[in-house]
Design a protein around this motif. Structure first.
Motif, PDB file in Angstrom:
ATOM      1  N   ARG A  23       0.821  -1.213   0.000  1.00  0.00           N
ATOM      2  CA  ARG A  23       0.000   0.000   0.000  1.00  0.00           C
ATOM      3  C   ARG A  23       0.855   1.263   0.000  1.00  0.00           C
ATOM      4  NH1 ARG A  23      -5.550  -0.442   1.347  1.00  0.00           N
ATOM      5  NH2 ARG A  23      -5.527   1.558   2.419  1.00  0.00           N
TER       6      ARG A  23
ATOM      7  N   LEU B 204       1.343   2.593  -3.418  1.00  0.00           N
ATOM      8  CA  LEU B 204       0.156   2.921  -4.200  1.00  0.00           C
ATOM      9  C   LEU B 204      -0.178   4.398  -4.115  1.00  0.00           C
ATOM     10  CD1 LEU B 204      -2.145  -0.075  -3.168  1.00  0.00           C
ATOM     11  CD2 LEU B 204      -0.635   0.108  -5.160  1.00  0.00           C
TER      12      LEU B 204
ATOM     13  N   ASP C  89      -3.002   7.642  -3.943  1.00  0.00           N
ATOM     14  CA  ASP C  89      -4.233   7.881  -3.194  1.00  0.00           C
ATOM     15  C   ASP C  89      -5.418   7.212  -3.882  1.00  0.00           C
ATOM     16  OD1 ASP C  89      -3.035   9.350  -1.212  1.00  0.00           O
ATOM     17  OD2 ASP C  89      -3.608  11.315  -2.023  1.00  0.00           O
TER      18      ASP C  89
ATOM     19  N   ASP D  46      -5.465   4.586  -5.801  1.00  0.00           N
ATOM     20  CA  ASP D  46      -5.401   3.134  -5.622  1.00  0.00           C
ATOM     21  C   ASP D  46      -5.916   2.735  -4.238  1.00  0.00           C
ATOM     22  OD1 ASP D  46      -4.211   2.944  -8.126  1.00  0.00           O
ATOM     23  OD2 ASP D  46      -2.172   2.916  -7.302  1.00  0.00           O
ATOM     24  N   ARG D  47      -5.391   3.416  -3.218  1.00  0.00           N
ATOM     25  CA  ARG D  47      -5.789   3.058  -1.859  1.00  0.00           C
ATOM     26  C   ARG D  47      -7.269   3.337  -1.625  1.00  0.00           C
ATOM     27  NH1 ARG D  47      -0.616   5.255  -0.836  1.00  0.00           N
ATOM     28  NH2 ARG D  47      -1.457   7.251  -0.130  1.00  0.00           N
ATOM     29  N   TRP D  48      -7.734   4.447  -2.204  1.00  0.00           N
ATOM     30  CA  TRP D  48      -9.153   4.806  -2.052  1.00  0.00           C
ATOM     31  C   TRP D  48     -10.072   3.732  -2.652  1.00  0.00           C
ATOM     32  CZ3 TRP D  48     -12.208   6.146  -6.456  1.00  0.00           C
ATOM     33  CH2 TRP D  48     -13.533   6.504  -6.156  1.00  0.00           C
TER      34      TRP D  48
ATOM     35  N   ASP E 158     -10.011   0.531  -0.628  1.00  0.00           N
ATOM     36  CA  ASP E 158     -10.771   0.685   0.613  1.00  0.00           C
ATOM     37  C   ASP E 158     -12.276   0.669   0.341  1.00  0.00           C
ATOM     38  OD1 ASP E 158      -8.396   0.863   1.931  1.00  0.00           O
ATOM     39  OD2 ASP E 158      -8.466   3.034   2.244  1.00  0.00           O
TER      40      ASP E 158
ATOM     41  N   VAL F 182      -4.045  -3.159  -9.333  1.00  0.00           N
ATOM     42  CA  VAL F 182      -5.187  -2.632  -8.574  1.00  0.00           C
ATOM     43  C   VAL F 182      -6.478  -2.840  -9.364  1.00  0.00           C
ATOM     44  CG1 VAL F 182      -6.262  -0.549  -7.622  1.00  0.00           C
ATOM     45  CG2 VAL F 182      -3.816  -0.976  -7.266  1.00  0.00           C
TER      46      VAL F 182
ATOM     47  N   ASP G  55      -7.644   4.265   4.665  1.00  0.00           N
ATOM     48  CA  ASP G  55      -6.708   5.392   4.583  1.00  0.00           C
ATOM     49  C   ASP G  55      -7.551   6.654   4.453  1.00  0.00           C
ATOM     50  OD1 ASP G  55      -4.902   7.375   3.851  1.00  0.00           O
ATOM     51  OD2 ASP G  55      -3.614   5.955   2.781  1.00  0.00           O
TER      52      ASP G  55
ATOM     53  N   ALA H 109      -6.109   9.477   2.190  1.00  0.00           N
ATOM     54  CA  ALA H 109      -6.311   9.257   0.760  1.00  0.00           C
ATOM     55  C   ALA H 109      -7.757   9.522   0.378  1.00  0.00           C
ATOM     56  CB  ALA H 109      -5.918   7.830   0.390  1.00  0.00           C
TER      57      ALA H 109
END
Length: 883
Positions: A609, A612, A614, A616-618, A621, A679, A726, A729
């Motif tokens: 992570r 990655l 923002d 990607d993480r968003w 999630d 992703v 996150d 993000a």
């Protein structure tokens, strides 16, 4: 995108999504692979559903499609969750429907089925069943039902017939089955008793005739919609406290046209406020009158034969059809001057046979009954003590209202097609009940009862007879009790209660928790038209699900049905909504195709992570949150909420935002592009598996192409990664989305073409930590970086959670000055209105004296903001070029 990626994607997926090209082939591949075949010897936890058996005469209607879609969603999801999932299919022999159909065919050939005889008639029925019956089974395949075809059952199969004979004998031996004369719903055309569920009540225009019995001061006026039944009257009833009739209670009055004397009896059932307060009592032809007759020990005269003709009255009306007699009796009474009043037309509810469409006739008849008292008590207790859950819980009251007030159940039918009652009568009055492993008595004078059992008797055994009961089979041990019964609230009283009674009785030697036929009763409503009206042929608003599947594909129909499925409530549907679901499928297909053409693939290990973006993480999630939410809703049978969440994630978050953001990331470094591919692959893998139970065909096509694996049918159900959210993000992506949206809105207001690029300076981005998102803003909002000599001609300020971003644009040659002037004038008027309202409140001494300090402070802050807005907007208006 590399050439290899593009070539691979083009090999895997067609250019467009055409459901008709793949659905039939995919389904047969699933069946051949035995994905739907349950293993009774498996160590996996069991999940089982028995299908509400459709009639052998039936075809797939929208109600079937709705109910089957919900059952399939539950079954496919449990299968993916690692359960040994059994969805057991089959059909009901539908005694009355099939007998009526074959009788009609014979009449068209000039043959009376009674002349043909029982055995020859049954041969014709089996021939019809083999040739024409079960069309709905092939239609279930079209719908994608993941049923275990190796365990298909029919209620007239040898095994199920053995179960019927066994439980009949057990009930009989326990004194719970008896024969008696009782009032039943009678079909004169079919010449049989029929069940309550086979009676449809319709508003009809009839007549209400008031007539006088007796003469002088002791005469009484009664009213009826069925004049002909007066020939069977055996009393007149009045309320015990009705002073008008106190002097005649206990006396007799002459019944016109018959010469018989009938008593006047007091009964609290009579409503003294309705009509004349006196009612005629015909115990053999009216349910309420039957109860009055029992209370007062009245004679019960059957005045109609099996075909609905007047009989046994000793009057000139004998032999007349009931409707012919209605007119003749009325006119005979008129001739005697006994018609007091007539109301015509008189709108009232009349029960009709759902099969023959004729008005049913309440008729006293010798029938076999189940004594339901102890059985109903057990069925009620199983819900009360929590062994069986009713969902939604508020429907439990309706269950108790019915099960706690059950009358004994008439189970005999005067038909030939069905399970024949296993009772033999001897020459000297002997009555013998024969079990399945017993030889019936033989010799002169012995004969079997002519009647067959109510279809609901055999379908009441469905959850356990289909699994081999009365034998102790591996299926019965593994899959009974079944996990859930999915059915409409409209047959809660009929089928569900009967299964509860029969299951608890048949399994009474088991542990109580394992005697119940199902652990949960999940009730749904009826499918209605787009305006919420009940569908009917007469209203012209019925729909054919097969036609919609032809036009839009099976997945589109299923998705629409699931999206409207709220527990226990009716579900509207329209073709427009099915078309929209087809568009959703196309959107998902194109998104997956785009991802694959850009090399989307499953990560080989857990994504780092920290590496990655923002975005990607968003999206990861959001996918995690989706898994958790869908699980929660599915466990609560909230199909509509789960489907709605899947729709909005797919369309709004994944397609409209992440795919667009990924395009920007593909233009970055190869390392960044490779992470984006992974992703995309991971999110699509999760999404397609979540969607699979609802739209199985499209997801199978996309998932196997994406992953290269065997089938999503046997894939694992997604689980949230547990990586946590996150929030930073998420906040930055939310800010980026709002910034892009506001710039797009401004561009639209100015009449700019969607693809038209203009230069813009973004101020305040760095302070908010959004520098990394500037490429995405420029790409998605179509604004280029300013060059030397840049001069702005318009600007907007976008308020974000952590501050404001100012966007200055060079719209020279592109802006519609007049449109911008109108927009700013509108904003100025709103700001001036806000200022005026604040000034009014702050200038009101009474308000200031009473209002809390924090309220006054908020109004002062709003006034300052309004003043600042007025100054800013005025300056922008002044800066616009003069037209």
């Amino acid at each position: 995108m590399t050439q290899t990626h593009a070539a691979a994607a083009n090999r895997e997926l067609p250019s467009t999504w055409n459901p008709a090209d793949v659905e039939a082939e995919l389904y047969e591949r699933w069946v051949a692979a035995e994905y739907f075949t349950a293993d009774a010897n498996s160590d996996k936890p069991p999940f089982s559903i028995v299908i509400p058996p459709p009639n052998v005469t039936g075809s797939l209607h929208i109600g079937h499609a709705f109910e089957h879609t919900l059952m399939d969603i539950l079954t496919r999801r449990r299968r993916m969750q690692g359960y040994e999932a059994l969805w057991l299919p089959g059909m009901d022999h539908a005694s009355i429907a099939v007998q009526a159909l074959v009788e009609k065919q014979l009449r068209e050939e000039g043959v009376d089925h009674r002349e043909l005889g029982r055995e020859k008639f049954l041969e014709r029925v089996w021939q019809w069943k083999e040739k024409h019956g079960g069309a709905i089974l092939s239609q279930m395949r079209r719908l994608g039902d993941s049923v275990d075809w190796s365990r298909e059952r029919f209620t007239m199969d040898d095994g199920l017939s053995r179960a019927v004979q066994t439980i009949f004998k057990n009930l009989y031996d326990d004194g719970l089955i008896y024969r008696a004369e009782r009032l039943v719903n009678w079909s004169p055309e079919m010449r049989t008793a029929i069940s309550d569920i086979e009676v449809e009540h319709k508003e009809v225009e009839g007549e209400l005739v008031s007539m006088r019995y007796g003469d002088g001061e002791n005469s009484i006026v009664v009213a009826t919609t069925r004049v002909e039944t007066m020939l069977g009257d055996t009393a007149i009833a009045v309320h015990p406290n009705d002073e008008r009739y106190r002097h005649v209670v206990g006396t007799e009055v002459e019944l016109p046209l018959t010469g018989r004397k009938i008593p006047i009896v007091p009964d609290e059932h009579v409503d003294p406020e309705f009509g004349t307060g006196a009612v005629k009592v015909t115990p053999a032809h009216d349910p309420n009158d039957f109860e009055i007759g029992k209370r007062h020990d009245l004679p019960m005269l059957t005045i109609m034969d099996e075909q609905g003709r007047i009989a046994h009255t000793g009057t000139r009306f004998d032999g007349m059809d009931r409707f012919e007699a209605r007119v003749a009796v009325r006119e005979a009474l008129r001739e005697q001057g006994r018609i007091v009043a007539e109301k015509r037309p008189y709108l009232h509810s009349v029960g009709h046979s759902s099969r023959s469409k004729e008005p049913i006739e309440p008729r006293l008849s010798l029938q076999w009954f189940v004594k339901v008292g102890p059985l109903a008590q057990a069925a009620g207790d199983a819900v009360r003590d929590g062994r069986v859950a009713v969902h939604p819980p508020e429907m439990a009251k309706r269950y108790f209202d019915w099960v706690d007030n059950l009358h004994d159940w008439a189970i005999s039918r005067q038909l030939w097609w069905g399970h024949r009652i296993p009772i033999w009568y001897g020459p000297n009055g002997e009555v013998v009940c024969v079990g399945p492993d017993e030889e019936p008595p033989s010799g002169d004078g012995w004969r079997q009862d002519e009647d067959v059992l109510d279809t609901w008797f055999s379908s009441g055994l469905w959850p356990f007879s289909t699994m081999g009961w009365p034998d102790e089979t591996p299926e019965l041990e593994k899959f009974y009790p079944t996990s859930v019964l999915v059915t409409g609230y409209d047959i809660l009283f009929f089928w569900v209660v009967r299964m509860m009674m029969m299951g608890l009785y048949a399994m009474k030697d088991r542990d109580p928790a394992r005697a119940i036929p199902f652990k949960t009763i999940a009730l749904h409503g009826m499918v209605r038209d787009a305006h919420g009206k009940k569908m009917s042929k007469s209203a012209g608003n019925t729909v054919d699900p097969l036609e919609w599947m032809d036009t839009y594909g099976t997945d589109a129909l299923r998705f629409t049905l699931a999206r409207g499925a709220n527990p226990g409530t009716d579900s509207p549907i329209s073709e427009e909504w099915v078309s929209a679901s087809r568009s959703f499928g196309t959107k998902l297909f194109n998104a997956t195709k785009f991802a694959m053409m850009n090399g989307a693939r499953l990560p080989e290990s857990t994504l780092d992570r920290a590496a990655l973006t923002d975005a990607d993480r968003w999206i990861l999630d959001r996918a995690d949150a989706l898994v958790s939410y869908v699980d929660e809703m599915m466990e609560d049978f909230q199909f509509a909420k789960a489907t709605e969440a899947l729709y909005h994630f797919t369309w709004d978050e994944f397609c409209d935002w992440y795919l667009e953001l990924s395009k920007v990331q593909f233009d970055g470094t190869e390392e960044r592009a490779e992470l984006t591919r992974q992703v995309l692959g991971q999110v699509l893998d999760t999404l397609l598996r979540l969607l699979h139970p609802t739209i199985p065909f499209l997801t199978e096509t996309l998932w196997t192409a994406l992953t290269g694996r065997e089938s999503v049918v046997i894939a694992d159900w997604p689980q949230a990664t547990g990586a946590g959210v996150d929030t930073g993000a998420a906040d930055r992506i939310a800010a980026t989305q709002k910034l892009i949206t506001e710039i797009r809105r401004f561009r639209s207001d100015q009449g700019l073409k969607p693809g038209q690029k203009v230069a813009a300076r973004l101020s305040g981005v760095s302070e908010l930590g959004l520098d990394a998102h500037v490429p995405a803003v420029r790409s998605l909002a179509k604004v280029t970086a300013p060059e030397d000599g840049f001069t702005s001609s318009a600007s907007i300020e976008v308020g974000l959670a952590e501050g404001t971003v100012t966007v200055e644009l060079d719209l020279s040659g592109a802006i519609d000055v007049e449109a911008e002037r109108k927009r700013l004038a509108k904003d100025l008027a709103a700001a001036e209105k806000e200022l005026s309202g604040a000034d009014k409140k702050l200038g009101n001494e009474s308000f200031l004296a009473k209002a809390p300090a924090e309220v006054v402070d908020k109004i002062k802050a709003r006034r300052e903001t309004a003043e600042a807005d007025i100054a800013r907007i005025t300056a922008r208006l002044e800066a616009l070029p003069q037209s």
